[in-house]
Enzyme design. Structure first.
Site, PDB file in Angstrom:
ATOM      1  N   GLU A  66     -21.737   3.379  10.394  1.00  0.00           N
ATOM      2  CA  GLU A  66     -22.458   1.995  10.297  1.00  0.00           C
ATOM      3  C   GLU A  66     -23.444   1.844  11.405  1.00  0.00           C
ATOM      4  O   GLU A  66     -24.463   1.274  11.250  1.00  0.00           O
ATOM      5  CB  GLU A  66     -21.196   0.874  10.432  1.00  0.00           C
ATOM      6  CG  GLU A  66     -20.455   0.584   9.199  1.00  0.00           C
ATOM      7  CD  GLU A  66     -19.335   1.741   8.935  1.00  0.00           C
ATOM      8  OE1 GLU A  66     -18.808   1.665   7.892  1.00  0.00           O
ATOM      9  OE2 GLU A  66     -19.238   2.600  10.044  1.00  0.00           O
ATOM     10  N   HIS A 135      -8.246  -4.898   8.445  1.00  0.00           N
ATOM     11  CA  HIS A 135      -8.976  -5.194   7.220  1.00  0.00           C
ATOM     12  C   HIS A 135      -9.215  -6.335   6.770  1.00  0.00           C
ATOM     13  O   HIS A 135      -9.532  -6.326   5.587  1.00  0.00           O
ATOM     14  CB  HIS A 135      -8.797  -4.034   6.196  1.00  0.00           C
ATOM     15  CG  HIS A 135      -9.158  -2.672   6.881  1.00  0.00           C
ATOM     16  ND1 HIS A 135      -8.470  -2.068   7.918  1.00  0.00           N
ATOM     17  CD2 HIS A 135      -9.726  -1.684   6.054  1.00  0.00           C
ATOM     18  CE1 HIS A 135      -8.808  -0.763   7.774  1.00  0.00           C
ATOM     19  NE2 HIS A 135      -9.633  -0.454   6.657  1.00  0.00           N
TER      20      HIS A 135
END
Length: 331
Positions: A66, A135
């Site tokens: 990322e 998450h």
């Protein structure tokens, strides 16, 4: 009938794919990149068919990196492209947050306006069930805290398409936050092109007794609660922010001046939350109109649990909304 008013029912993921595809047809400088966006049609099938139409130079599968591809996007935006970066979830944006905060958000100011930064970072936010603590996080308030970024969190397919098209055309970096649990949601979306302006809230339900402000998928709990409360003669006005930054303070203030009571529902931790910002602005601009203290409903002030029993307690729900409403109504 004009195409704009020919409504059809499509899924949230289809609205996202339509918005991106229409903007890529309109402007060759727009492209999409991220993990699994191309060959796999997107982790949530939100880019289905786009590789076939636009090819591998404009729909680009990236490594699991990322920080790297967020940086590539920043550089390409500085050179005239309009990248759309998909994070498989915004939990993973933390790996690339230096590029978002220190480069994307600041480059226009640091270059004295020489470098507009037309780019969108999009993907799912907040809890999506039993995905555990790392998450299941909502960072809308984190990104909204940073000057230079715009933050959009739609709650339905219609808003998602119109706001994503606006985000792609915007010359500033936009954080566009979705939900894994909304991709299969269905809603009416026009056939023709439409744009929803960034920074304009929407009154999802008119009411007279109190105002509920929310955004994203958790607003569904407010709607469930409002239906229950209506049976008891309590009329709730529900405002969907749609855009967290810039925030439509006027819509909130005007509603509070009408109803004199406010509940804010947010799927995030309580400390320094979006609800905290709203509460401050309401007490500053509409203090004399309040007939009760503002109530906020958030997740528990703890990492998201994995246990389904604990997760149910951790997340805000319609019952929490009903309790908060009755508290501000002194019932």
């Amino acid at each position: 009938m004009n195409d704009l008013f020919d409504m059809r029912t499509i899924q949230f993921r289809e609205a996202i794919a339509e918005a991106m595809s229409e903007e890529m047809r309109r402007d060759e400088s727009v492209y999409l990149m991220g993990e699994e966006v191309a060959e796999y049609n997107g982790a949530y099938k939100a880019s289905k068919g786009m590789l076939d139409e636009f090819g591998p130079k404009r729909v680009i599968d990236t490594p699991i990196a990322e920080l790297g591809f967020a940086g590539i996007a920043v550089g390409s935006a500085m050179n005239g492209c309009r990248p759309i970066v998909e994070f498989m979830t915004f939990n993973f944006s933390l790996v690339g947050i230096d590029q978002i905060i220190n480069n994307a958000a600041k480059m226009r100011q640091m270059s004295a306006g020489q470098f507009p930064m037309p780019m969108v970072f999009r993907g799912p936010t907040a809890s999506a069930g039993q995905l555990a603590a790392t998450h299941s996080q909502a960072f809308e308030n984190w990104f909204a805290n940073c000057p230079g970024l715009k933050v959009i969190v739609p709650s339905n397919p219609y808003d998602a398409k119109g706001l994503l098209k606006a985000a792609i055309r915007d010359n500033d970096p936009v954080i566009f936050m979705e939900s894994e649990q909304m991709y299969g949601d269905k809603g009416e979306v026009p056939e023709g092109e439409y744009i929803i302006p960034i920074g304009v809230a929407d009154i999802k339900r008119e009411g007279s007794d109190l105002t509920i402000v929310s955004f994203g998928k958790i607003i569904k709990e407010a709607i469930i609660a409002a239906d229950e409360l209506a049976k008891e003669g309590i009329s709730c006005e529900i405002i969907d922010l749609r855009t967290v930054r810039p925030m439509d303070y006027d819509a909130i203030i005007n509603s509070v001046k009408k109803t004199n009571r406010l509940v804010v529902l947010e799927e995030a931790w309580p400390f320094a939350s979006v609800a905290s910002e709203i509460t401050y602005m309401v007490q500053e601009r509409a203090f004399d109109y309040l007939d009760a203290p503002v109530q906020r409903i958030t997740t528990a002030d703890a990492p998201a649990p994995y246990s389904p029993t604990l997760l149910k307690e951790w997340l805000p729900n319609a019952g929490d909304v009903v309790k908060a409403v009755k508290k501000v109504m002194y019932r």
